[in-house]
Design an enzyme around this catalytic site. Structure first.
Site: not given
Length: 179
Positions: A60-61
């Site tokens: 996600v990051c």
């Protein structure tokens, strides 16, 4: 004290100073990928899009950094800074591997000054000690004009809202004192 969720169930408390729209963004130092100091916040004469993420080593990051790297290439009078507790070496490797060239990375691992000053330090849960996912936009005058503490750590921010606010903060038609 603000809270967010981790994987939908665990409530995570955030430590530090809670900032609000219109506040002057605190000036803090973090460590750049080349181990030099990098200043975050305050008045810089250009907008700052400050992305707080738990770790660039997560899907996600990484997706968020890639998305903002692309968006940053289209922004004038702005800098995009990704802040996490990742070590500068890992951040540099990530940027090299992913072809990240339009944003800066800043490690808050030494003093957690950013996490504490911006109220995004996770106090409990499996990621305790890391930064929560958040976005702050600081106008050229140093005022916070946008803030999103993402309510679910494993979700991405609202890109449309962030990019609209970034466009407004970087507009040359406003001196920044009207926000």
């Amino acid at each position: 004290m603000a809270t967010v969720k981790f994987k939908g169930e665990l409530e995570v408390s955030l430590n530090g100073t809670e900032l609000n729209l219109g506040d002057i963004a605190p000036v803090v130092s973090a460590v750049a990928a080349d181990l030099s100091d990098i200043q975050i916040g305050g008045q810089k004469g250009k907008a700052q899009i400050i992305l707080s993420v738990p770790s660039l080593d997560t899907g996600v990051c990484a997706a968020e950094a890639r998305k903002f790297n692309e968006a940053a290439s289209k922004l004038d009078n702005a800098e995009v800074i990704v802040v996490s507790m990742d070590l500068p070496f890992a951040m540099k490797r990530f940027c090299t591997t992913e072809g990240i060239e339009n944003l800066k990375v800043a490690s808050d691992f030494r003093a957690k000054a950013f996490a504490k000053s911006y109220g995004v330090l996770q106090a409990n849960g499996p990621l305790a000690g890391l930064t929560a996912r958040a976005v702050f936009i600081v106008n050229p005058s140093g005022k916070i004009t946008y803030k999103e503490i993402v309510p679910e750590i494993t979700n991405e921010p609202n890109y449309d809202a962030v990019l609209a606010a970034a466009s407004e903060a970087t507009s040359t038609s406003c001196c920044g004192s009207c926000h």
